[in-house]
Scaffold this motif. Structure first.
Motif, short mmCIF file in Angstrom:
data_model
loop_
_atom_site.label_atom_id
_atom_site.label_comp_id
_atom_site.label_asym_id
_atom_site.label_seq_id
_atom_site.Cartn_x
_atom_site.Cartn_y
_atom_site.Cartn_z
N ASP A 53 17.78 4.09 15.17
CA ASP A 53 18.59 5.02 15.41
C ASP A 53 19.59 3.95 17.04
OD1 ASP A 53 20.92 5.67 16.00
OD2 ASP A 53 19.82 8.24 15.80
N VAL A 54 20.60 3.05 16.58
CA VAL A 54 21.25 2.12 17.60
C VAL A 54 22.17 3.90 18.53
CG1 VAL A 54 20.91 -0.01 16.46
CG2 VAL A 54 22.95 1.84 16.08
N LYS A 55 22.49 4.57 18.45
CA LYS A 55 23.47 5.37 18.51
C LYS A 55 22.56 7.02 19.19
CE LYS A 55 27.31 4.63 15.63
NZ LYS A 55 28.66 5.24 14.75
N GLY A 56 21.24 6.67 19.47
CA GLY A 56 21.09 8.31 19.63
C GLY A 56 19.22 7.07 19.75
N ARG A 57 19.67 6.14 20.60
CA ARG A 57 17.73 6.09 21.41
C ARG A 57 17.18 6.67 22.39
NH1 ARG A 57 20.88 1.10 21.57
NH2 ARG A 57 21.63 0.95 23.51
N ASP A 58 15.97 7.00 21.85
CA ASP A 58 15.58 8.30 23.04
C ASP A 58 13.96 7.44 23.63
OD1 ASP A 58 14.19 10.16 24.15
OD2 ASP A 58 14.08 11.57 22.48
N PRO A 59 14.53 6.78 24.90
CA PRO A 59 13.34 5.87 25.29
C PRO A 59 11.52 7.23 25.29
CG PRO A 59 14.60 5.19 26.45
CD PRO A 59 15.40 6.54 25.30
N ARG A 60 11.92 8.06 25.12
CA ARG A 60 10.38 9.57 25.23
C ARG A 60 10.17 9.54 23.69
NH1 ARG A 60 13.76 13.84 28.24
NH2 ARG A 60 15.12 13.39 26.67
N HIS A 61 11.04 8.91 22.87
CA HIS A 61 10.40 9.80 21.73
C HIS A 61 9.75 8.24 20.82
CE1 HIS A 61 10.22 10.59 17.11
NE2 HIS A 61 10.89 9.72 16.49
N THR A 62 10.10 6.84 21.28
CA THR A 62 9.43 6.00 20.87
C THR A 62 8.15 5.63 21.92
OG1 THR A 62 11.05 4.78 22.43
CG2 THR A 62 11.13 5.07 20.10
N ALA A 63 8.75 6.13 22.77
CA ALA A 63 7.05 6.05 24.15
C ALA A 63 6.04 6.49 23.33
CB ALA A 63 7.01 6.37 25.22
N ALA A 64 6.09 8.11 22.32
CA ALA A 64 5.35 9.27 22.28
C ALA A 64 5.00 8.34 20.33
CB ALA A 64 6.11 10.66 22.33
N ILE A 65 5.94 8.09 20.00
CA ILE A 65 5.65 7.33 18.38
C ILE A 65 4.50 6.74 18.66
CG2 ILE A 65 5.59 6.01 16.59
CD1 ILE A 65 8.46 7.20 16.56
N ARG A 66 4.73 5.27 20.03
CA ARG A 66 3.61 4.76 20.15
C ARG A 66 2.59 4.99 20.65
NH1 ARG A 66 3.65 2.34 25.72
NH2 ARG A 66 3.71 4.34 26.06
N ASP A 67 1.99 5.90 21.74
CA ASP A 67 0.96 6.45 22.41
C ASP A 67 0.31 7.08 21.02
OD1 ASP A 67 1.61 6.05 24.46
OD2 ASP A 67 2.73 7.84 25.56
N ALA A 68 0.56 8.05 19.87
CA ALA A 68 0.45 8.31 18.77
C ALA A 68 -0.55 7.37 17.94
CB ALA A 68 0.95 9.73 17.70
N VAL A 69 0.05 6.52 17.78
CA VAL A 69 -0.02 5.13 17.17
C VAL A 69 -1.61 4.68 17.53
CG1 VAL A 69 -0.35 3.32 15.86
CG2 VAL A 69 1.53 5.44 15.73
N VAL A 70 -1.40 3.93 19.08
CA VAL A 70 -2.53 3.29 20.13
C VAL A 70 -3.76 4.75 20.36
CG1 VAL A 70 -2.96 2.54 22.06
CG2 VAL A 70 -0.48 2.19 20.50
N GLU A 71 -4.01 5.53 20.27
CA GLU A 71 -4.25 6.77 20.02
C GLU A 71 -5.48 6.94 19.13
OE1 GLU A 71 -6.00 11.71 21.29
OE2 GLU A 71 -3.21 10.55 21.94
#
Length: 418
Positions: A133-151
């Motif tokens: 979503d190039v118009k609604g980038r949310d770094p906190r959301h992508t970081a949360a997804i990253r953390d969930a996958v890695v964990e």
């Protein structure tokens, strides 16, 4: 350009020029990954944080102590623009565009030609998350997804099984004191990837219920040949299943090398030519007292702690413990596997100089829902074990540290109904 999502790609930067403009917090966060990628990193900034300066002092990056100048991005493969000067950032971004340099801008992502994904790592895999979503980038959301996958990858709750041919091998995994949350991240991941699990009675049993149906679980306490041959039977089972090309986990309570016969199993596997990975575990000798509010050391009280096995009595010719010397120590004594021998252990310690009023705590089923703490002294512990019906597994702590916990953490000897 802003209407289309970014195209994900992995850059191979080994030996290639990478320019970072600005030596602040953004650079401090991004530089370690650029260094790890093998980039020839040049930092251009009049100032830098102490951590960034340390990277330069160590020779990991080249630091040019000045402001950005036209031409700095020539022959550059990748640039990170992170200065506090908006005008300089814009000029550098324009130069990157002219030279076709992939460029990240910390101050204005819309003007960048590249975005930095939220990344994480687990056992040779890099997880990178970019928003579409190039118009609604949310770094906190992508970081949360990253953390969930890695964990999930690390703790085994997200399982991605390997489909390549695997070298037969065994993992000796310390499962910790009993609470399934206290197994290490690596141990839990290996358990999730196993084809066969050979489990101890004292291992974290709740984890076995999470295994997929195809995993064969072997109860080490019920392997045939009787108690005398049990260890040999376990060794044979490990070797047999590993030779079949299966991923085998030997799940042990506590740590494999703390009264766990882990080295015996390692030797047997080595003699059979089977590779073995040892995953340390949290030992009950420290974790169980801690869970019951007892520190094994405490300033001004105990500067040492000694862990001994109590599975044979002090007067047994098989005992390798120097009980008379232990009685002379002033620190903490932690006894494992000693519930049924604690009366003779206490008598021996008192006979060789330890005060009969020395506090003793017995922590049964430590770290589990059934955890129970019973307090006594060396003079009373034998009788207390009988009257309170303390049963294995229990960790016994002897020493003044038993009494240093705050009142909320200390459990008095429970009264039994008449």
């Amino acid at each position: 350009m802003a209407e289309h999502p970014a195209y994900p790609v992995g850059l191979r930067l080994t030996g290639r020029r990478v320019v970072v403009l600005g030596g602040g917090q953004v650079a401090q966060r991004r530089l370690p990954a650029l260094i790890a990628a093998g980039g020839a990193v040049v930092l251009i900034s009049p100032e830098a944080t102490p951590s960034v300066e340390a990277m330069a002092d160590a020779g990991e990056i080249t630091w040019e102590r000045r402001r950005y100048a036209e031409g700095d991005l020539e022959d550059t493969w990748y640039a990170l623009i992170a200065t506090g000067d908006g005008e300089a950032n814009a000029r550098a971004s324009a130069e990157a565009e002219r030279h076709r340099v992939w460029c990240v801008r910390a101050d204005d992502a819309d003007q960048a030609t590249a975005w930095t994904p939220a990344t994480g790592h687990s056992e040779g895999v890099t997880v990178a998350v970019l928003t579409t979503d190039v118009k609604g980038r949310d770094p906190r959301h992508t970081a949360a997804i990253r953390d969930a996958v890695v964990e999930g990858l690390r703790d085994g709750t997200l399982v991605a099984r390997h489909h390549r041919t695997r070298t037969p091998g065994v993992a000796l995994v310390g499962g910790g004191p009993g609470d399934p949350d206290l197994i290490t991240v690596r141990g839990r991941r290996l358990l999730a990837e196993a084809d066969v699990v050979i489990a101890d009675r004292l291992g974290p049993r709740d984890l076995l219920a999470e295994l997929p149906p195809h995993v064969e679980v072997i109860d080490a306490a019920k392997i045939p040949y009787g108690r005398f041959m049990a260890q040999e039977a376990i060794n044979n089972a490990l070797i047999e299943h590993a030779r079949q090309g299966k991923a085998v986990v030997r799940l042990k309570g506590g740590d494999p090398y703390v009264f766990g016969r882990g080295m015996e199993e390692l030797h047997a596997l080595a003699e059979a030519g089977i590779t073995c990975t040892v995953v340390p575990g949290i030992s009950s000798s420290v974790s169980v007292p801690g869970a019951a509010g007892i520190p094994v050391t405490h300033r001004g009280v105990a500067h040492e702690f000694t862990v001994v096995s109590g599975h044979v009595a002090p007067d047994d010719e098989r005992s390798l413990v120097d009980w008379p010397s232990l009685a002379k120590l002033t620190g903490t004594l932690v006894v494992l596997m000693g519930v049924d021998k604690i009366d003779r252990i206490a008598e021996t310690l008192v006979a060789h100089g330890r005060s009969p009023q020395t506090p003793v705590a017995l922590v049964q089923e430590g770290t589990t829902a059934a955890q129970r703490r019973v307090d006594a002294t060396l003079a009373t512990v034998g009788e207390t074990v009988r009257t309170e019906q303390v049963r294995p597994p229990a960790v016994i702590v002897i020493g003044e540290v038993v009494n240093v916990g705050p009142p909320a953490e200390r459990t008095p000897t429970p009264s039994r109904p008449s």
